[in-house]
Each structure stands twice: as structure tokens, then as C-alpha cells.
Motif scaffolding. Structure first.
Motif, mmCIF file in Angstrom:
data_model
loop_
_atom_site.group_PDB
_atom_site.id
_atom_site.type_symbol
_atom_site.label_atom_id
_atom_site.label_comp_id
_atom_site.label_asym_id
_atom_site.label_seq_id
_atom_site.Cartn_x
_atom_site.Cartn_y
_atom_site.Cartn_z
ATOM 1 N N GLU A 113 74.377 51.162 37.625
ATOM 2 C CA GLU A 113 74.525 51.560 39.016
ATOM 3 C C GLU A 113 73.747 52.840 39.238
ATOM 4 N N ALA A 114 72.965 52.869 40.317
ATOM 5 C CA ALA A 114 72.164 54.050 40.618
ATOM 6 C C ALA A 114 73.061 55.225 40.984
ATOM 7 N N ALA A 115 72.618 56.436 40.585
ATOM 8 C CA ALA A 115 73.429 57.626 40.840
ATOM 9 C C ALA A 115 73.470 57.966 42.323
ATOM 10 N N VAL A 116 72.369 57.757 43.055
ATOM 11 C CA VAL A 116 72.300 58.034 44.480
ATOM 12 C C VAL A 116 71.887 56.770 45.196
ATOM 13 N N SER A 117 72.224 56.710 46.487
ATOM 14 C CA SER A 117 71.838 55.556 47.281
ATOM 15 C C SER A 117 70.334 55.565 47.495
ATOM 16 N N SER A 118 69.740 54.449 47.271
ATOM 17 C CA SER A 118 68.290 54.330 47.414
ATOM 18 C C SER A 118 67.954 53.857 48.809
ATOM 19 N N THR A 119 66.904 54.458 49.370
ATOM 20 C CA THR A 119 66.442 54.071 50.694
ATOM 21 C C THR A 119 65.326 53.065 50.564
ATOM 22 N N SER A 120 65.278 52.168 51.505
ATOM 23 C CA SER A 120 64.233 51.155 51.472
ATOM 24 C C SER A 120 62.891 51.786 51.792
ATOM 25 N N PRO A 121 61.781 51.367 51.171
ATOM 26 C CA PRO A 121 60.470 51.951 51.421
ATOM 27 C C PRO A 121 60.010 51.706 52.850
ATOM 28 N N GLN A 122 59.154 52.647 53.353
ATOM 29 C CA GLN A 122 58.622 52.537 54.700
ATOM 30 C C GLN A 122 57.688 51.345 54.795
ATOM 31 N N PRO A 123 57.886 50.458 55.770
ATOM 32 C CA PRO A 123 56.994 49.303 55.868
ATOM 33 C C PRO A 123 55.597 49.717 56.289
ATOM 34 N N ALA A 124 54.630 48.844 56.064
ATOM 35 C CA ALA A 124 53.241 49.116 56.393
ATOM 36 C C ALA A 124 53.039 49.160 57.897
ATOM 37 N N LEU A 125 51.864 49.721 58.306
ATOM 38 C CA LEU A 125 51.576 49.876 59.731
ATOM 39 C C LEU A 125 51.502 48.518 60.426
ATOM 40 N N GLY A 126 50.858 47.543 59.781
ATOM 41 C CA GLY A 126 50.766 46.223 60.384
ATOM 42 C C GLY A 126 52.129 45.604 60.622
ATOM 43 N N LEU A 127 53.029 45.789 59.668
ATOM 44 C CA LEU A 127 54.381 45.253 59.840
ATOM 45 C C LEU A 127 55.120 45.969 60.956
ATOM 46 N N GLN A 128 54.910 47.289 61.083
ATOM 47 C CA GLN A 128 55.561 48.022 62.158
ATOM 48 C C GLN A 128 55.065 47.559 63.528
ATOM 49 N N VAL A 129 53.728 47.373 63.654
ATOM 50 C CA VAL A 129 53.177 46.899 64.925
ATOM 51 C C VAL A 129 53.711 45.519 65.264
ATOM 52 N N LYS A 130 53.740 44.651 64.256
ATOM 53 C CA LYS A 130 54.249 43.305 64.487
ATOM 54 C C LYS A 130 55.707 43.324 64.895
ATOM 55 N N GLU A 131 56.489 44.160 64.237
ATOM 56 C CA GLU A 131 57.912 44.243 64.581
ATOM 57 C C GLU A 131 58.099 44.798 65.985
ATOM 58 N N THR A 132 57.279 45.825 66.365
ATOM 59 C CA THR A 132 57.364 46.388 67.720
ATOM 60 C C THR A 132 56.983 45.362 68.778
ATOM 61 N N TRP A 133 55.925 44.595 68.514
ATOM 62 C CA TRP A 133 55.510 43.559 69.456
ATOM 63 C C TRP A 133 56.595 42.505 69.649
ATOM 64 N N ASN A 134 57.193 42.088 68.555
ATOM 65 C CA ASN A 134 58.261 41.089 68.644
ATOM 66 C C ASN A 134 59.452 41.629 69.434
ATOM 67 N N ASN A 135 59.787 42.899 69.184
ATOM 68 C CA ASN A 135 60.917 43.489 69.904
ATOM 69 C C ASN A 135 60.619 43.620 71.398
ATOM 70 N N SER A 136 59.385 44.036 71.740
ATOM 71 C CA SER A 136 59.038 44.216 73.151
ATOM 72 C C SER A 136 59.009 42.879 73.896
ATOM 73 N N THR A 137 58.396 41.868 73.294
ATOM 74 C CA THR A 137 58.368 40.557 73.945
ATOM 75 C C THR A 137 59.770 39.990 74.094
ATOM 76 N N HIS A 138 60.566 40.212 73.108
ATOM 77 C CA HIS A 138 61.956 39.751 73.214
ATOM 78 C C HIS A 138 62.690 40.482 74.329
ATOM 79 N N SER A 139 62.423 41.798 74.459
ATOM 80 C CA SER A 139 63.070 42.561 75.518
ATOM 81 C C SER A 139 62.580 42.111 76.885
ATOM 82 N N LEU A 140 61.242 41.854 77.045
ATOM 83 C CA LEU A 140 60.714 41.380 78.317
ATOM 84 C C LEU A 140 61.305 40.029 78.700
#
Length: 306
Positions: free
Chosen positions: A227-254
Motif C-alpha cells: 500500500e502506498a504511503a501517500v495518495s497518488s494523483t493521476s497524471p495530467q492528461p495531454a493537451l490533445g486529450l484536454q481539448v477533446k474533453e473540452t469539446w465534448n463537454n461544450s457540445t454536450h452542454s450546447l
């Protein structure tokens, strides 16, 4: 006189020869019959002896014990560690397994979750029995020990019993093979062959159980929980993945906003009569107030004088 005395003597000789031939023929036939039935009698006696022998296998096992010099123990250990890095610890455990000539038999890694933000892993390894303690000491140095326990089960009596039964069954198999070689008729051969097949099947089962027990005695099992001594944070996703996720969220919101406007329009259309009535009431009330207001009813002369 001579003829009268000669005839009785000749007839006596003929009768004696005839009786002798009959006795010789009956003796020869009885010997041939006895010689033909001998294998059948031997086979039947052998099968009967086999049945009695199988009923007394357990008694013979007790009468011929096999001495053992040391306890035959099946050892199992479990150890739980808190480590700084689970990935590096898994690599270190692999090196320890190779040094101790053991085997990795199980690995389960669990990524952090909302209910358990710590990175965990479970490793199962098999180590030679004489290297159990050194292996546990090396594993304990990889982190902070939370728990550690060792259990042992003595299976020496079971091993001795299996060995005795296996020895007796092997002797029975050899005796059956001898009886089968002497069997004459097809029926006797089939009967002995069936008994021989049953004995061989039992020998294979007992031999497999005996090998399994010896293998568990020779190799100990260790279950390692990390068991890890401290809680591990998930790594920062790549820029392309962030843009894709933002686009999906915006279209879903629209899409959700458009559907909401459409629903609102339907509600307004349905309740339009009530809304028009309410608007007419408000408009009439405001006009009434303007008409009856004192300030609005003053004459132009008064306004000019002021």
C-alpha cells in the motif's frame, strides 16, 4: 475234451483285454480334462485372493509404517507493507524472487479510486521451504511492516499413509499381472483385466495426491500486500486529450441548453392563455393608475402658473 477246455480260456483273455482298454481310455480322458481346467481354477482362485487382499489394504498399511526423520509441514506466510512507491517495490520483489529461486504465482495491482485514493498491490509468490525466513526478512526491508503471520500444517501422517497404500497397491498390481499371464479362458482374462485397471487407477490417484503434498511441503507460499504511503494523483492528461474533453463537454452542454429552450417554449405555448390574461390585467391596472393619478389630472393653467 481239448476243444471244450480251450474255448473258455480264449473268451477269458478277450474279456480281460477289453476291460483293460476301457480303463486306460477313462484314465487318459480324466487327465486331459484336469489339465484343461487347471488355468481356469488358478484364475478364479487368484481373483478371490485379490478381493481379500483389497479388503486388507488398510491393515497392511498400518503394519508397514514408513519412518520419517522430520515433520512434513505446509507453511504459508502473509505480510503487509506500507511503501513509498508500489511500482518500484514490485520490481524489488521480482529481484528477491529470482535471488531466492522462487516463482511469482500471482500479481494484482489496483489503481487509486475515490473510496481508496492509495495505490495498492497484492503479490503471491512461492519460495523453497528452507528460504522462507530469509525471504520474509528481505521483504520486510522494503517498507513499514503493518502485519506479518506464518501458519504451518503437519501432513506427515497423510504422506505416510499414501506411501503405504501406494506400496501395497503396486504389489497387488504385480500379482494381478502374474494371474493374468496364467489365465486361460476369455472370461477369466476380462475379469482380471478389470481388476487390474481399477488398481492402476487408484495408484494414479494416490500418486498424484502424494506428489501434491510433497510439493506443498517443499515450497512455501507468501502473500504480500503493498500500500502506498501517500495518495497518488493521476497524471495530467495531454493537451490533445484536454481539448477533446473540452469539446465534448461544450457540445454536450450546447445540446442540453437547446433541449432546455425547446422544452421551455413548449411550456410557454401551453400556458400562453394564462400568460396573456395576466399581461392584460397588468396592463389595464397600469393604465387605470395613470388615469386616476392626481398629478396627471391637473389642468394646463395650473401647470403654467407653476
Amino acid at each position: 475234451m481239448y476243444t471244450a477246455t480251450k474255448l473258455p480260456r480264449t473268451s477269458a483273455l478277450f474279456i480281460s483285454a477289453l476291460l483293460g482298454g476301457m480303463i486306460f481310455t477313462s484314465c487318459a480322458s480324466s487327465q486331459q480334462t484336469a489339465s484343461k481346467s487347471a488355468p481356469q481354477i488358478a484364475a478364479n482362485d487368484g481373483v478371490n485372493q485379490l478381493t481379500a487382499h483389497e479388503n486388507n489394504i488398510s491393515q497392511k498399511a498400518e503394519a508397514a509404517p514408513i519412518a520419517r526423520s522430520r515433520p512434513q509441514l505446509i507453511k504459508k506466510a502473509a505480510i503487509s507493507l506500507t511503501v513509498n512507491s508500489v511500482d518500484r517495490t514490485v520490481d524489488a520483489v521480482s529481484q528477491i524472487i529470482n535471488q531466492q529461486q522462487g516463482d511469482l504465482i500471482g500479481l494484482k495491482q489496483q489503481q487509486p479510486k475515490n473510496d481508496n485514493p492509495r495505490y495498492t498491490a497484492t503479490i503471491q509468490l512461492r519460495i523453497p521451504e528452507d528460504r522462507l525466513e530469509p525471504t520474509l526478512e528481505q521483504l520486510a526491508k522494503l517498507g513499514t511492516v503493518n502485519s506479518r503471520n506464518i501458519t504451518a500444517e503437519d501432513v506427515g501422517d497423510r504422506i505416510v499413509d499414501f506411501q503405504a497404500r501406494l506400496t501395497n497397491l503396486q504389489k497387488t498390481e504385480a500379482n494381478l499381472q502374474k494371474i493374468m499371464d496364467r489365465a486361460g479362458s476369455v472370461r477369466d482374462v476380462l475379469s482380471v483385466s478389470q481388476e487390474l485397471s481399477n488398481v492402476r487407477q487408484t495408484i494414479e490417484q494416490i500418486d498424484a495426491q502424494l506428489k501434491n503434498l510433497k510439493n506443498q511441503v517443499a515450497y512455501s507460499t507468501i502473500t504480500l500486500n503493498l500500500e502506498a504511503a501517500v495518495s497518488s494523483t493521476s497524471p495530467q492528461p495531454a493537451l490533445g486529450l484536454q481539448v477533446k474533453e473540452t469539446w465534448n463537454n461544450s457540445t454536450h452542454s450546447l445540446r442540453a441548453f437547446s433541449v432546455g429552450l425547446l422544452k421551455l417554449g413548449i411550456w410557454l405555448i401551453v400556458y400562453s392563455p394564462y400568460l396573456l390574461t395576466f399581461v392584460a390585467v397588468v396592463y389595464g391596472f397600469r393604465r387605470w393608475r395613470r388615469t386616476h393619478s392626481p398629478r396627471l389630472t391637473q389642468t394646463p393653467e395650473s401647470t403654467i402658473s407653476d
